[in-house]
Scaffold this motif. Structure first.
Motif, PDB file in Angstrom:
ATOM      1  N   LEU A  73       0.848  -1.183   0.000  1.00  0.00           N
ATOM      2  CA  LEU A  73       0.000   0.000   0.000  1.00  0.00           C
ATOM      3  C   LEU A  73       0.885   1.234   0.000  1.00  0.00           C
ATOM      4  N   ALA A  74       0.499   2.217  -0.794  1.00  0.00           N
ATOM      5  CA  ALA A  74       1.158   3.520  -0.764  1.00  0.00           C
ATOM      6  C   ALA A  74       0.335   4.417   0.148  1.00  0.00           C
ATOM      7  N   THR A  75       0.924   4.875   1.228  1.00  0.00           N
ATOM      8  CA  THR A  75       0.192   5.662   2.219  1.00  0.00           C
ATOM      9  C   THR A  75       1.007   6.877   2.633  1.00  0.00           C
ATOM     10  N   TRP A  76       0.329   7.809   3.296  1.00  0.00           N
ATOM     11  CA  TRP A  76       1.022   8.971   3.837  1.00  0.00           C
ATOM     12  C   TRP A  76       1.897   8.546   5.009  1.00  0.00           C
ATOM     13  N   ILE A  77       3.043   9.181   5.139  1.00  0.00           N
ATOM     14  CA  ILE A  77       3.940   8.887   6.251  1.00  0.00           C
ATOM     15  C   ILE A  77       3.311   9.388   7.541  1.00  0.00           C
ATOM     16  N   THR A  82       2.815  18.670   8.898  1.00  0.00           N
ATOM     17  CA  THR A  82       3.072  19.885   8.139  1.00  0.00           C
ATOM     18  C   THR A  82       1.797  20.433   7.540  1.00  0.00           C
ATOM     19  N   GLU A  83       1.880  21.637   7.059  1.00  0.00           N
ATOM     20  CA  GLU A  83       0.722  22.280   6.432  1.00  0.00           C
ATOM     21  C   GLU A  83       0.285  21.525   5.190  1.00  0.00           C
ATOM     22  N   GLU A  84       1.273  20.886   4.498  1.00  0.00           N
ATOM     23  CA  GLU A  84       0.922  20.151   3.288  1.00  0.00           C
ATOM     24  C   GLU A  84      -0.018  19.000   3.590  1.00  0.00           C
ATOM     25  N   THR A  85       0.321  18.159   4.581  1.00  0.00           N
ATOM     26  CA  THR A  85      -0.507  17.001   4.877  1.00  0.00           C
ATOM     27  C   THR A  85      -1.838  17.415   5.465  1.00  0.00           C
ATOM     28  N   ALA A  86      -1.876  18.509   6.173  1.00  0.00           N
ATOM     29  CA  ALA A  86      -3.142  18.992   6.719  1.00  0.00           C
ATOM     30  C   ALA A  86      -4.081  19.396   5.596  1.00  0.00           C
ATOM     31  N   GLY A 111       4.090  20.012  -5.413  1.00  0.00           N
ATOM     32  CA  GLY A 111       5.396  19.707  -5.974  1.00  0.00           C
ATOM     33  C   GLY A 111       5.614  18.213  -6.084  1.00  0.00           C
ATOM     34  N   PHE A 112       6.174  17.784  -7.208  1.00  0.00           N
ATOM     35  CA  PHE A 112       6.374  16.360  -7.472  1.00  0.00           C
ATOM     36  C   PHE A 112       7.244  15.710  -6.402  1.00  0.00           C
ATOM     37  N   GLU A 113       8.380  16.324  -6.105  1.00  0.00           N
ATOM     38  CA  GLU A 113       9.302  15.735  -5.141  1.00  0.00           C
ATOM     39  C   GLU A 113       8.724  15.760  -3.729  1.00  0.00           C
ATOM     40  N   ALA A 117       7.853  12.646  -1.212  1.00  0.00           N
ATOM     41  CA  ALA A 117       8.554  12.618   0.072  1.00  0.00           C
ATOM     42  C   ALA A 117       7.584  12.383   1.228  1.00  0.00           C
ATOM     43  N   LEU A 118       6.296  12.619   0.991  1.00  0.00           N
ATOM     44  CA  LEU A 118       5.295  12.483   2.049  1.00  0.00           C
ATOM     45  C   LEU A 118       4.614  11.118   2.053  1.00  0.00           C
TER      46      LEU A 118
END
Length: 234
Positions: A73-77, A82-86, A111-113, A117-118
């Protein structure tokens, strides 16, 4: 993400172009499984959750290699605050209802990278472990990037090398880089578990080339208008 319609409780909605190649195979399998439900006119949120998760598990089980019992499974770390995941966790359906609430970041804005990374890969050695994880990650599937995370999960479970071996042309992308259309190989992977480029029965030889096809009847599939014109035989 995978979001059920308010007007039709078994229908998945698409808010923008791009993910239809993944949503459509998931939708048709949801319709197949809904026949076993007592009521299909007005499903509860729990029934919708079970329907979607059961469908995702079934597709992942098909994608798993015959000689391998490893699921991914590909999941969030976890632990990312951070503001991005929120922003990512914001549901597109909720955002559409509450205009004052900021919408989730688009991939281009994230952003792709930064996006990659998340996320990380989680591996499971048994199907019961996978099922528990899919149910636990339900909010991820229904929120922003849920469709993309599931697509990554299918590819990781199938194995990139296995996909390359089944695709007729190894240079053919699963998703068109210009228009975002899903290839026949991607559709076949989600419907049958095999990323072959053709839809005929079995393998065929043409001028010394072996062209891979579908080896057994799939549970669900698609009809095409081209069949009525005899351009295609299903």
């Amino acid at each position: 993400g995978f979001v059920f319609s308010d007007s039709e409780s078994t229908a998945l909605e698409q808010f923008e172009g791009g993910p239809c190649a993944v949503i459509a195979p998931v939708q048709v399998r949801c319709l197949y499984y809904r026949n076993g439900l007592k009521s299909v006119s007005d499903l509860s949120e729990e029934e919708q959750k079970n329907l979607l998760c059961h469908t995702l598990c079934d597709i992942l089980e098909m994608a798993c290699s015959d000689n391998s019992e490893s699921y991914c499974l590909a999941t969030w770390i976890r632990g990312k605050t951070t503001e991005e995941t929120a922003s990512i966790s914001e549901s597109p359906a909720e955002s559409s209802r509450q205009e004052e609430q900021p919408s989730a970041l688009a991939v281009e804005e994230l952003g792709f990278e930064r996006f990659h990374a998340l996320i990380h890969k989680r591996a499971f050695k048994s199907f019961p472990e996978l099922k528990d994880a899919v149910w636990d990650q339900y909010s991820a599937w229904t929120n922003r990037f849920g469709v993309l995370l599931f697509l990554y999960s299918v590819i990781l479970t199938k194995g990139i090398e296995n996909i390359k071996n089944e695709i007729e042309d190894a240079t053919e992308p699963l998703i068109d880089p210009v228009y975002g259309h899903g290839s026949q190989s991607l559709i076949n992977l989600l419907l049958t578990g095999h990323a072959v480029s053709n839809v005929w029965d079995g393998d065929r030889e043409c001028s010394g080339m072996k062209l891979l096809g579908i080896h057994k009847q799939a549970t669900v599939g698609f009809l095409t208008l081209m069949e009525s014109l005899r351009y295609c035989k299903v």
